[in-house]
Write a protein that holds these residues in place. Structure first.
Motif, short mmCIF file in Angstrom:
data_model
loop_
_atom_site.label_atom_id
_atom_site.label_comp_id
_atom_site.label_asym_id
_atom_site.label_seq_id
_atom_site.Cartn_x
_atom_site.Cartn_y
_atom_site.Cartn_z
N GLY A 1 0.78 -1.23 0.08
CA GLY A 1 -0.03 0.20 0.01
C GLY A 1 0.84 1.17 -0.22
O GLY A 1 0.40 2.38 -0.65
N GLU A 2 1.94 1.26 0.71
CA GLU A 2 2.78 2.33 0.56
C GLU A 2 3.52 2.71 -0.45
O GLU A 2 3.79 3.64 -1.01
CB GLU A 2 3.91 2.09 1.96
CG GLU A 2 4.86 3.17 2.04
CD GLU A 2 4.29 4.60 2.45
OE1 GLU A 2 5.06 5.61 2.52
OE2 GLU A 2 3.15 4.74 2.92
N ALA A 3 3.87 1.38 -1.34
CA ALA A 3 4.56 1.68 -2.40
C ALA A 3 3.49 2.20 -3.53
O ALA A 3 3.77 3.02 -4.43
CB ALA A 3 5.04 0.26 -2.94
N LEU A 4 2.21 1.94 -3.25
CA LEU A 4 1.28 2.34 -4.24
C LEU A 4 1.16 3.79 -4.05
O LEU A 4 0.77 4.59 -5.04
CB LEU A 4 0.01 1.62 -4.15
CG LEU A 4 -0.05 0.12 -4.81
CD1 LEU A 4 -1.42 -0.67 -4.23
CD2 LEU A 4 -0.04 0.10 -6.38
N ARG A 5 1.01 4.02 -2.78
CA ARG A 5 0.92 5.62 -2.50
C ARG A 5 1.91 6.33 -3.16
O ARG A 5 1.58 7.56 -3.56
CB ARG A 5 0.81 5.61 -0.95
CG ARG A 5 0.76 7.22 -0.43
CD ARG A 5 0.64 7.29 1.02
NE ARG A 5 2.07 7.27 1.35
CZ ARG A 5 2.79 8.31 1.58
NH1 ARG A 5 2.44 9.33 1.07
NH2 ARG A 5 3.96 8.13 1.83
#
Length: 329
Positions: free
Chosen positions: A284-288
């Protein structure tokens, strides 16, 4: 058999104190290596159970057979070891305590007691027993190594390094003990020293996935991400089912700004463990960071639902801002 000594057969029990499997650090692939420790852990004068002169009956030096008191202690110790070999530490402990009541100045018995307590998740009490052994015999390798691991289990990183180093002075070529010291150094704030310990363990025993994974963790702390990727690749090669190594490699790629390359690795980790809050959060952080807010929000919310106190997840959700309002019909 020398007078005043009760011969004990070698056992795998104390050797297991030097494995990190019980602490969650060593994968299945490393367990075969730990078996090799058993043959020599009690060497260096510790393969026998010593009785002090005060504890041995006066007639012992002239007796052709051990006196009854010595035979009784021997029998209790053998029965205890039989239970320990089968992992029955709760059954072994009272037998050891009975032997200690008869021979309280016997370092090896205190070391066995510490071993049982350690495996019964009573680390604080285990430390007391190991300290008793060390008070009687300061060079007890088993007690030094056991105390180091017990302190490690309590997250007392700095304290654990003292007995671990002392044990390594006695037996410097023990990969499990080097891994233990490296973990204490890593979490104690000295990743450079930890890296040296892990690499020495690899030199002595190559081909253990868990040690390469720890090497990668030290390199990650040192912000040497490209080298860490090499270490994690080796760990994955040796143990393709290590979701931790896969996630850690992905985290290195994120640190290098290679977010797209990291996403398939997070997917691979989630394939092995779909409810991994860490993997959900990390993806999720990488996608953010890639600006894919909707996908990111779903994963971050799922991670927080699984593990509400997971470090970073709440901050990442706040960084996304408020969720977009539903469109009116």
């Amino acid at each position: 058999m020398r007078r005043g000594r009760v011969q004990l057969r070698r056992t795998r029990v104390a050797a297991a104190l030097l494995t990190l499997a019980s602490l969650g650090f060593v994968p299945v692939s490393a367990r075969a290596e730990d078996e090799t420790v058993a043959s020599d852990l009690l060497d260096g004068g510790e393969a026998d159970l010593e009785l002090t002169a005060e504890e041995a009956p006066p007639e012992a030096p002239k007796a052709k057979r051990p006196p009854a008191a010595v035979r009784e202690i021997r029998q209790l110790a053998r029965e205890a070891i039989a239970h320990m070999d089968k992992g029955e530490y709760a059954q072994a402990l009272p037998l050891i305590e009975q032997a200690l009541a008869r021979a309280p100045k016997t370092a090896k018995l205190w070391a066995y007691k510490g071993t049982c307590l350690f495996y019964m998740a009573r680390a604080e009490e285990a430390i007391v027993a190991f300290d008793q052994a060390l008070a009687l015999r300061k060079d007890s390798y088993t007690a030094l190594a056991g105390k180091g691991l017990a302190l490690l289990a309590l997250d007392r990183w700095q304290e654990s390094q003292v007995p671990l180093r002392a044990a390594l002075e006695i037996k410097p070529k023990r990969p499990p003990l080097l891994r233990s010291l490296g973990i204490a150094q890593l979490y104690g704030g000295d990743p450079e020293a930890a890296l040296a310990s892990f690499r020495r363990a690899i030199e002595l025993l190559p081909g253990v996935s868990g040690t390469h994974e720890l090497e990668g963790a030290a390199l990650f702390r040192l912000e040497r991400y490209e080298e860490a990727i090499v270490a994690y690749d080796k760990a994955i090669e040796l143990d393709p089912l290590s979701d931790e190594a896969v996630m850690s490699k992905a985290s290195c790629l994120v640190k290098l700004g290679r977010h797209e390359e990291a996403l398939p690795l997070y997917d691979r980790a989630l394939g092995m463990n779909p409810l991994s809050a860490r993997a959900l959060y990390s993806k999720g952080e990488a996608l953010r960071l890639l600006g894919r807010k909707g996908e990111s929000r779903k994963l971050l919310q799922k991670a927080m639902a699984i593990q509400p106190n997971l470090p970073g997840v709440r901050e990442s959700l706040e960084a996304l801002g408020p969720a977009p309002s539903a469109k009116p019909r």
